[in-house]
Write an enzyme that holds these catalytic residues in place. Structure first.
Site, PDB file in Angstrom:
ATOM      1  N   GLY A   1      -4.575 -11.434  -7.152  1.00  0.00           N
ATOM      2  CA  GLY A   1      -5.128 -10.278  -6.540  1.00  0.00           C
ATOM      3  C   GLY A   1      -4.611  -8.944  -6.643  1.00  0.00           C
ATOM      4  O   GLY A   1      -5.359  -7.928  -6.063  1.00  0.00           O
TER       5      GLY A   1
ATOM      6  N   ALA B   1     -11.825 -11.644   4.268  1.00  0.00           N
ATOM      7  CA  ALA B   1     -11.967 -10.925   2.752  1.00  0.00           C
ATOM      8  C   ALA B   1     -13.196 -11.444   2.143  1.00  0.00           C
ATOM      9  O   ALA B   1     -13.956 -10.766   1.403  1.00  0.00           O
ATOM     10  CB  ALA B   1     -10.702 -11.638   2.044  1.00  0.00           C
TER      11      ALA B   1
ATOM     12  N   THR C   1      -5.198  -3.633   7.813  1.00  0.00           N
ATOM     13  CA  THR C   1      -5.059  -5.040   7.247  1.00  0.00           C
ATOM     14  C   THR C   1      -5.094  -6.087   8.147  1.00  0.00           C
ATOM     15  O   THR C   1      -5.271  -5.664   9.520  1.00  0.00           O
ATOM     16  CB  THR C   1      -3.910  -5.306   6.188  1.00  0.00           C
ATOM     17  OG1 THR C   1      -3.989  -6.548   5.689  1.00  0.00           O
ATOM     18  CG2 THR C   1      -2.400  -5.065   7.155  1.00  0.00           C
TER      19      THR C   1
ATOM     20  N   GLY D   1     -13.506 -16.338   5.226  1.00  0.00           N
ATOM     21  CA  GLY D   1     -12.811 -15.489   6.217  1.00  0.00           C
ATOM     22  C   GLY D   1     -13.111 -13.771   6.024  1.00  0.00           C
ATOM     23  O   GLY D   1     -14.064 -13.991   5.411  1.00  0.00           O
TER      24      GLY D   1
ATOM     25  N   ASP E   1     -12.927  -3.123   0.231  1.00  0.00           N
ATOM     26  CA  ASP E   1     -12.711  -4.394  -0.127  1.00  0.00           C
ATOM     27  C   ASP E   1     -13.665  -5.017  -1.367  1.00  0.00           C
ATOM     28  O   ASP E   1     -13.247  -5.636  -2.191  1.00  0.00           O
ATOM     29  CB  ASP E   1     -12.399  -5.381   0.710  1.00  0.00           C
ATOM     30  CG  ASP E   1     -11.112  -5.494   1.606  1.00  0.00           C
ATOM     31  OD1 ASP E   1     -10.054  -4.769   0.977  1.00  0.00           O
ATOM     32  OD2 ASP E   1     -11.058  -5.715   2.844  1.00  0.00           O
TER      33      ASP E   1
ATOM     34  N   LYS F   1      -9.360  -5.584  10.771  1.00  0.00           N
ATOM     35  CA  LYS F   1     -10.361  -5.206  10.116  1.00  0.00           C
ATOM     36  C   LYS F   1     -11.832  -5.328  10.892  1.00  0.00           C
ATOM     37  O   LYS F   1     -12.715  -4.602  10.493  1.00  0.00           O
ATOM     38  CB  LYS F   1     -10.618  -5.993   8.606  1.00  0.00           C
ATOM     39  CG  LYS F   1      -9.543  -5.618   7.709  1.00  0.00           C
ATOM     40  CD  LYS F   1      -9.870  -6.217   6.481  1.00  0.00           C
ATOM     41  CE  LYS F   1      -8.729  -5.921   5.644  1.00  0.00           C
ATOM     42  NZ  LYS F   1      -8.908  -6.545   4.337  1.00  0.00           N
TER      43      LYS F   1
ATOM     44  N   SER G   1       0.691  -1.269  -0.123  1.00  0.00           N
ATOM     45  CA  SER G   1       0.213  -0.108  -0.186  1.00  0.00           C
ATOM     46  C   SER G   1       0.897   1.317   0.043  1.00  0.00           C
ATOM     47  O   SER G   1       0.362   1.983  -0.660  1.00  0.00           O
ATOM     48  CB  SER G   1      -0.898  -0.061   1.137  1.00  0.00           C
ATOM     49  OG  SER G   1      -2.010  -0.953   0.986  1.00  0.00           O
TER      50      SER G   1
ATOM     51  N   GLY H   1     -13.477 -20.315   0.745  1.00  0.00           N
ATOM     52  CA  GLY H   1     -13.197 -19.566   1.737  1.00  0.00           C
ATOM     53  C   GLY H   1     -14.307 -18.562   2.463  1.00  0.00           C
ATOM     54  O   GLY H   1     -15.303 -18.038   1.794  1.00  0.00           O
TER      55      GLY H   1
ATOM     56  N   TYR I   1      -1.627 -12.432  -4.231  1.00  0.00           N
ATOM     57  CA  TYR I   1      -0.774 -11.856  -5.485  1.00  0.00           C
ATOM     58  C   TYR I   1       0.172 -12.640  -6.195  1.00  0.00           C
ATOM     59  O   TYR I   1       0.608 -12.188  -7.331  1.00  0.00           O
ATOM     60  CB  TYR I   1      -0.051 -10.636  -4.887  1.00  0.00           C
ATOM     61  CG  TYR I   1      -0.871  -9.591  -3.862  1.00  0.00           C
ATOM     62  CD1 TYR I   1      -2.141  -9.233  -4.093  1.00  0.00           C
ATOM     63  CD2 TYR I   1       0.112  -9.154  -2.611  1.00  0.00           C
ATOM     64  CE1 TYR I   1      -2.494  -8.411  -3.069  1.00  0.00           C
ATOM     65  CE2 TYR I   1      -0.890  -8.537  -1.742  1.00  0.00           C
ATOM     66  CZ  TYR I   1      -1.854  -8.007  -2.139  1.00  0.00           C
ATOM     67  OH  TYR I   1      -2.518  -7.407  -1.018  1.00  0.00           O
TER      68      TYR I   1
HETATM   69  P1  NAP Z   1      -8.769 -14.937   7.112  1.00  0.00           P
HETATM   70  O1  NAP Z   1      -9.847 -14.056   7.738  1.00  0.00           O
HETATM   71  O2  NAP Z   1      -7.707 -15.439   8.344  1.00  0.00           O
HETATM   72  O3  NAP Z   1      -9.477 -16.090   6.400  1.00  0.00           O
HETATM   73  C1  NAP Z   1      -8.756 -17.008   5.989  1.00  0.00           C
HETATM   74  C2  NAP Z   1      -9.464 -17.962   5.274  1.00  0.00           C
HETATM   75  O4  NAP Z   1      -8.504 -19.104   4.634  1.00  0.00           O
HETATM   76  C3  NAP Z   1     -10.443 -18.746   5.866  1.00  0.00           C
HETATM   77  O5  NAP Z   1     -11.772 -19.250   4.910  1.00  0.00           O
HETATM   78  C4  NAP Z   1      -9.664 -20.041   6.450  1.00  0.00           C
HETATM   79  O6  NAP Z   1     -10.620 -21.176   6.592  1.00  0.00           O
HETATM   80  C5  NAP Z   1      -8.987 -20.434   5.161  1.00  0.00           C
HETATM   81  N1  NAP Z   1      -7.742 -21.457   5.490  1.00  0.00           N
HETATM   82  C6  NAP Z   1      -6.778 -20.974   6.140  1.00  0.00           C
HETATM   83  N2  NAP Z   1      -6.080 -21.838   6.330  1.00  0.00           N
HETATM   84  C7  NAP Z   1      -6.459 -23.199   5.803  1.00  0.00           C
HETATM   85  C8  NAP Z   1      -6.267 -24.501   5.885  1.00  0.00           C
HETATM   86  N3  NAP Z   1      -5.059 -24.888   6.233  1.00  0.00           N
HETATM   87  N4  NAP Z   1      -7.102 -25.179   5.204  1.00  0.00           N
HETATM   88  C9  NAP Z   1      -8.240 -24.833   4.489  1.00  0.00           C
HETATM   89  N5  NAP Z   1      -8.482 -23.319   4.647  1.00  0.00           N
HETATM   90  C10 NAP Z   1      -7.806 -22.738   5.358  1.00  0.00           C
HETATM   91  O7  NAP Z   1      -8.094 -13.991   6.028  1.00  0.00           O
HETATM   92  P2  NAP Z   1      -8.761 -13.068   5.098  1.00  0.00           P
HETATM   93  O8  NAP Z   1      -8.417 -11.562   5.574  1.00  0.00           O
HETATM   94  O9  NAP Z   1     -10.109 -13.283   4.808  1.00  0.00           O
HETATM   95  O10 NAP Z   1      -7.552 -13.460   3.918  1.00  0.00           O
HETATM   96  C11 NAP Z   1      -7.639 -14.462   3.087  1.00  0.00           C
HETATM   97  C12 NAP Z   1      -7.067 -14.254   1.730  1.00  0.00           C
HETATM   98  O11 NAP Z   1      -7.388 -12.973   1.059  1.00  0.00           O
HETATM   99  C13 NAP Z   1      -5.402 -14.007   2.071  1.00  0.00           C
HETATM  100  O12 NAP Z   1      -4.754 -14.709   1.204  1.00  0.00           O
HETATM  101  C14 NAP Z   1      -5.444 -12.469   1.616  1.00  0.00           C
HETATM  102  O13 NAP Z   1      -3.989 -12.314   1.167  1.00  0.00           O
HETATM  103  C15 NAP Z   1      -6.256 -12.251   0.391  1.00  0.00           C
HETATM  104  N6  NAP Z   1      -6.660 -11.005   0.582  1.00  0.00           N
HETATM  105  C16 NAP Z   1      -6.515 -10.135  -0.493  1.00  0.00           C
HETATM  106  C17 NAP Z   1      -6.852  -8.741  -0.804  1.00  0.00           C
HETATM  107  C18 NAP Z   1      -6.494  -8.178  -1.990  1.00  0.00           C
HETATM  108  O14 NAP Z   1      -6.650  -6.819  -1.846  1.00  0.00           O
HETATM  109  N7  NAP Z   1      -6.131  -8.994  -2.983  1.00  0.00           N
HETATM  110  C19 NAP Z   1      -7.443  -8.322   0.155  1.00  0.00           C
HETATM  111  C20 NAP Z   1      -7.777  -8.983   1.456  1.00  0.00           C
HETATM  112  C21 NAP Z   1      -7.363 -10.123   1.572  1.00  0.00           C
HETATM  113  P3  NAP Z   1     -11.325 -21.319   8.053  1.00  0.00           P
HETATM  114  O15 NAP Z   1     -12.624 -20.330   8.104  1.00  0.00           O
HETATM  115  O16 NAP Z   1     -11.848 -22.718   8.348  1.00  0.00           O
HETATM  116  O17 NAP Z   1     -10.336 -20.851   9.194  1.00  0.00           O
END
Ligand code: NAP
Length: 283
Positions: free
Chosen positions: A245, A129, A60, A127, A100, A64, A16, A125, A226
């Protein structure tokens, strides 16, 4: 003078600062955007400090959701998705916004000319995002969203929140290990959004069995990560339109920039800034 910054834990990998400073410099402001490592337990103290020292903050992982009770006012889209990634601070008053969802919506339009309205989505997913973007998609007219997530309760919470908003979007859950259910969900979608953190590390397994992609060559795939993940590599082999991403980060950052400055950012300058080494001036 640093008036804007990104906070997170960790945060040193953030793109950023380079991206936002590229936009600010185009408007004649010299690199006003910095970076600060804030641990979860330090967040309340940081927010009180920010109230009188900064004009804009991006948040981030893991802030959030935690920042929710600490702001004075929320935009309607932040309220809907229960997530805040942008603060606008004016005369000590803190407004929380979530960019987002609109960022991903614009990224799909930019990368694939794919509108959200009327389309069927498969989200890997549930989570933070996935929550912010799926709730935005439901309010923006998505026809249907199927969630596959390791923890079913998190997907169910998002589905309940979408239902509570009175949206017409048809939502469902499929367990990632339910092969027939996954096949059906992927066959019947227009776009896969990969929103798990699987793929951040090179030795991560793919978020689901990649053979399933062969069921629907007509779809497009957006991986929020990314990097050139295993999912993207396989999609390219199959000739499926796909992207990582980057454009989502650009577009969510551009929306933060608009909120702070009331000006239109130079998106190409932001894209060039994204390509520079991550990190920025520590505040
Ligand atoms: P988060 O809230 O921690 O959520 C993580 C997600 O991944 C959940 O659905 C989680 O499942 C799943 N997960 C993690 N480890 C796993 C495993 N070993 N097996 C299966 N599922 C697994 O994180 P977030 O903020 O949502 O971010 C998620 C992704 O989005 C990241 O890769 C981040 O880099 C990306 N992102 C990108 C942008 C962009 O601007 N491009 C913006 C925000 C986020 P559970 O619910 O079962 O734990």
């Amino acid at each position: 003078m640093i008036k804007y910054l990104v906070i997170g834990d960790p945060v040193s990998h953030s793109r950023s600062p380079k991206m936002q400073n590229a936009a600010f410099e185009k408007c004649g402001l010299s690199s006003p955007y910095g970076i600060r490592h804030v641990k979860p337990e330090e967040l309340p103290q940081f927010i009180e400090y920010a109230r009188n020292h900064f004009r804009g903050v991006n948040l981030t992982v893991p802030h959030k959701q935690m920042v929710f009770p600490l702001v004075d006012e929320l935009t309607s889209r932040a309220k809907c998705c229960k997530s805040v990634n942008t603060l606008l601070i004016e005369n000590g008053h803190i407004l929380g916004d979530s960019t987002d969802g609109v960022g991903l919506e614009r990224a799909l339009m930019h990368n694939f000319s794919l509108p959200v309205k009327g389309k069927r989505f498969f989200f890997a997913g549930a989570g933070g995002a996935a929550r912010a973007t799926a709730i935005h998609f439901a309010t923006a007219g998505a026809k249907s969203i199927t969630f596959a997530n390791r923890t079913e309760s998190k997907a169910r919470e998002i589905i309940n929140d979408i239902t509570a908003l009175g949206s017409d979007c048809i939502c469902s859950f499929v367990a990632p290990q339910d092969r027939a259910g996954m096949l059906d969900a992927i066959k019947n979608c227009d776009c896969i959004i990969q929103a798990t953190s699987l793929g951040l590390k090179d030795d991560d397994p793919p978020p689901f069995d990649l053979e399933l992609l062969e069921a629907n060559p007509a779809l497009v795939i957006f991986d929020t990560i990314y990097k050139n993940t295993k999912l993207l590599q396989r999609a390219k082999e199959l000739g499926i339109p796909c992207s990582g991403g980057k454009e989502m980060l650009i577009q969510q950052g551009a929306e933060s920039f608009r909120l702070w400055t009331q000006q239109e950012p130079d998106l190409d300058a932001m894209r060039n800034g994204f390509e520079l080494p991550p990190g920025g001036v520590e505040v």
